[in-house]
Design an enzyme around this catalytic site. Sequence first.
Site, short mmCIF file in Angstrom:
data_model
loop_
_atom_site.label_atom_id
_atom_site.label_comp_id
_atom_site.label_asym_id
_atom_site.label_seq_id
_atom_site.Cartn_x
_atom_site.Cartn_y
_atom_site.Cartn_z
N ASP A 165 0.85 -1.19 0.00
CA ASP A 165 0.00 0.00 0.00
C ASP A 165 0.89 1.24 0.00
O ASP A 165 1.72 1.42 0.88
CB ASP A 165 -0.88 -0.01 1.26
CG ASP A 165 -1.84 1.16 1.27
OD1 ASP A 165 -2.89 1.06 0.61
OD2 ASP A 165 -1.54 2.17 1.92
N TYR A 209 2.67 9.82 0.02
CA TYR A 209 3.66 9.28 0.96
C TYR A 209 5.11 9.49 0.49
O TYR A 209 6.02 9.44 1.29
CB TYR A 209 3.46 7.77 1.18
CG TYR A 209 2.12 7.36 1.72
CD1 TYR A 209 1.28 8.24 2.37
CD2 TYR A 209 1.69 6.03 1.58
CE1 TYR A 209 0.05 7.85 2.86
CE2 TYR A 209 0.46 5.63 2.08
CZ TYR A 209 -0.36 6.54 2.71
OH TYR A 209 -1.57 6.13 3.19
N LYS A 214 -2.66 5.90 -4.38
CA LYS A 214 -3.82 6.79 -4.12
C LYS A 214 -3.64 8.16 -4.75
O LYS A 214 -2.51 8.64 -4.89
CB LYS A 214 -4.00 6.96 -2.60
CG LYS A 214 -3.97 5.66 -1.83
CD LYS A 214 -4.25 5.85 -0.35
CE LYS A 214 -3.95 4.58 0.42
NZ LYS A 214 -2.58 4.46 0.89
N HIS A 255 -7.86 9.24 -2.13
CA HIS A 255 -7.29 9.18 -0.78
C HIS A 255 -8.25 9.72 0.30
O HIS A 255 -8.39 9.12 1.36
CB HIS A 255 -5.98 9.99 -0.76
CG HIS A 255 -5.01 9.54 0.27
ND1 HIS A 255 -3.65 9.50 0.07
CD2 HIS A 255 -5.19 9.10 1.54
CE1 HIS A 255 -3.06 9.07 1.15
NE2 HIS A 255 -3.96 8.83 2.07
N GLU A 273 6.91 -11.03 12.43
CA GLU A 273 5.86 -11.29 13.44
C GLU A 273 4.46 -10.99 12.89
O GLU A 273 3.53 -11.78 13.05
CB GLU A 273 6.16 -10.39 14.65
CG GLU A 273 5.12 -10.42 15.74
CD GLU A 273 5.42 -9.36 16.81
OE1 GLU A 273 6.61 -9.06 17.09
OE2 GLU A 273 4.45 -8.81 17.36
N ASN A 274 4.35 -9.87 12.18
CA ASN A 274 3.02 -9.47 11.69
C ASN A 274 2.49 -10.39 10.59
O ASN A 274 1.31 -10.38 10.28
CB ASN A 274 3.07 -8.03 11.17
CG ASN A 274 3.31 -7.02 12.27
OD1 ASN A 274 3.17 -7.34 13.45
ND2 ASN A 274 3.69 -5.81 11.92
N1 LIG Z 1 -5.72 5.83 3.59
C1 LIG Z 1 -5.26 6.56 4.58
O1 LIG Z 1 -5.69 7.71 4.79
C2 LIG Z 1 -4.20 6.01 5.50
C3 LIG Z 1 -3.91 6.66 6.70
C4 LIG Z 1 -2.95 6.08 7.53
C5 LIG Z 1 -2.30 4.92 7.15
N2 LIG Z 1 -2.59 4.33 5.95
C6 LIG Z 1 -1.91 3.10 5.51
O2 LIG Z 1 -1.90 2.15 6.57
C7 LIG Z 1 -0.56 1.74 6.85
C8 LIG Z 1 -0.38 1.40 8.31
O3 LIG Z 1 -0.92 2.43 9.12
P1 LIG Z 1 -0.12 3.17 10.29
O4 LIG Z 1 1.33 3.18 10.01
O5 LIG Z 1 -0.83 4.45 10.48
O6 LIG Z 1 -0.46 2.30 11.55
P2 LIG Z 1 -0.09 0.83 12.15
O7 LIG Z 1 0.34 -0.09 11.09
O8 LIG Z 1 -1.27 0.50 13.00
O9 LIG Z 1 1.10 1.17 13.14
C9 LIG Z 1 2.41 1.37 12.72
C10 LIG Z 1 3.27 1.49 13.99
O10 LIG Z 1 3.18 0.26 14.70
C11 LIG Z 1 4.48 -0.24 14.99
N3 LIG Z 1 4.42 -1.70 14.86
C12 LIG Z 1 4.26 -2.45 13.74
N4 LIG Z 1 4.22 -3.75 14.02
C13 LIG Z 1 4.34 -3.85 15.37
C14 LIG Z 1 4.38 -4.94 16.27
N5 LIG Z 1 4.28 -6.21 15.85
N6 LIG Z 1 4.54 -4.69 17.60
C15 LIG Z 1 4.65 -3.41 18.05
N7 LIG Z 1 4.62 -2.32 17.24
C16 LIG Z 1 4.47 -2.54 15.92
C17 LIG Z 1 5.39 0.39 13.95
O11 LIG Z 1 6.68 0.59 14.51
P3 LIG Z 1 8.01 -0.16 13.90
O12 LIG Z 1 8.18 0.35 12.49
O13 LIG Z 1 9.08 0.29 14.81
O14 LIG Z 1 7.73 -1.63 13.95
C18 LIG Z 1 4.71 1.74 13.69
O15 LIG Z 1 5.17 2.72 14.62
C19 LIG Z 1 0.28 2.93 6.38
O16 LIG Z 1 1.60 2.55 6.11
C20 LIG Z 1 -0.46 3.35 5.13
O17 LIG Z 1 -0.07 2.52 4.05
C21 LIG Z 1 -3.55 4.85 5.13
#
Ligand SMILES: NC(=O)c1ccc[n+]([C@@H]2O[C@H](COP(=O)([O-])OP(=O)(O)OC[C@H]3O[C@@H](n4cnc5c(N)ncnc54)[C@H](OP(=O)(O)O)[C@@H]3O)[C@@H](O)[C@H]2O)c1
Length: 312
Positions: free
Chosen positions: A89, A94, A123, A154, A306-307
């Site tokens: 994604d 970004y 997007k 978006h 892990e994920n």
């Molecule tokens: N459409 C939209 O408007 C929109 C908005 C926001 C996000 N997104 C998309 O969604 C994706 C993910 O969203 P997000 O980055 O906001 O949130 P997320 O995936 O819920 O959280 C990311 C955070 O979680 C940590 N993390 C990941 N795996 C972990 C684990 N197993 N244990 C503990 N911490 C963990 C990461 O740190 P580390 O890197 O240190 O592991 C990072 O700081 C984005 O990359 C983007 O592609 C889309």
Amino acid sequence: MAMVVASTPGGNSSRSSRDVHIDWINWVVRRRILGPVDQGHLVPKKEVPQVEKNGSKYGRTEYGKQNAVPPHQYEEMKTDVEVGYRHFDTASYYGSEGTLGGALKEAFQSGHIKREEVFVTTKLWDDKHDDPLATITKSLKNLQLEYVDLYLLHWHVRLRKGHTLPPKEEDFLPLDIKSTWQGMEKCFELGLTKAIGVSNFSCKKIEDLLKHAKIPTAANQVEMHPMWQQKKLREYCSKMKIQVCAFSPLGAPNTPWGSNMVMDSPVIKEIAQKHGKSIAQVVLRWEIEQGVCVIPKSYNKGRIIENFQVFD
Ligand SMILES: NC(=O)c1ccc[n+]([C@@H]2O[C@H](COP(=O)([O-])OP(=O)(O)OC[C@H]3O[C@@H](n4cnc5c(N)ncnc54)[C@H](OP(=O)(O)O)[C@@H]3O)[C@@H](O)[C@H]2O)c1
């Protein structure tokens, strides 16, 4: 994998683009939602999980990339492919399309994966509503791809070119969803994307869009996790056959836009301890079982692995 070539753009030209699009969505649903439960973690590492419960590429533990990516993270992106992630994604906003494109190109050239085995989403940003076609063309150049699998609008917001973030009041322009969606449809009709969709849309906003759409939205990417379950929206999308994708599936811990509520939840911690899994694994598994696609983001190799390990 018997891909339904006739139902993808460029197939039977006597059929309307709406029919073709619906066939494409059905193919996505068949391939990614209705497959055998465990195929993903049973296949050897270098093979692609073709179908499994809640999808392989568009429903499995998937991986989002956000923000400009410093060079060392290029290596981590390659790790994703090696671990088995097949859905990437990104978004023009970004600034990570180029890095993803480079990593994918290398993976294709090495023979590790083929283009048709990955699912790439990008997007259209809020200041580009006037020209989705020129914008997707630029994204494809950045990604070094001939098409993306899903092109998303978006946000349900139109901003002036040259706006800053957070936007000021004068940055907002009237939304013309009919015209923007026609531009998205053009991208689909030209085969530059296999499907078109939206992000951050409520039920009401989708209803408004569908009034004007020749081609319905295939997906809605929204924030979703145990603390924001989006039940009403998921029910509506399920009825309308719109695939929901959960962004910030871990609640985006330690980020300015998210919170640690999910990862610090004592209830989820107890469940995780009981099953010998991590909190993130429990959360991602629960989300996948709700029938949504998930795109957790991590730049840490251990957490990337892990994920992905949520079915064993
Ligand atoms: N459409 C939209 O408007 C929109 C908005 C926001 C996000 N997104 C998309 O969604 C994706 C993910 O969203 P997000 O980055 O906001 O949130 P997320 O995936 O819920 O959280 C990311 C955070 O979680 C940590 N993390 C990941 N795996 C972990 C684990 N197993 N244990 C503990 N911490 C963990 C990461 O740190 P580390 O890197 O240190 O592991 C990072 O700081 C984005 O990359 C983007 O592609 C889309």
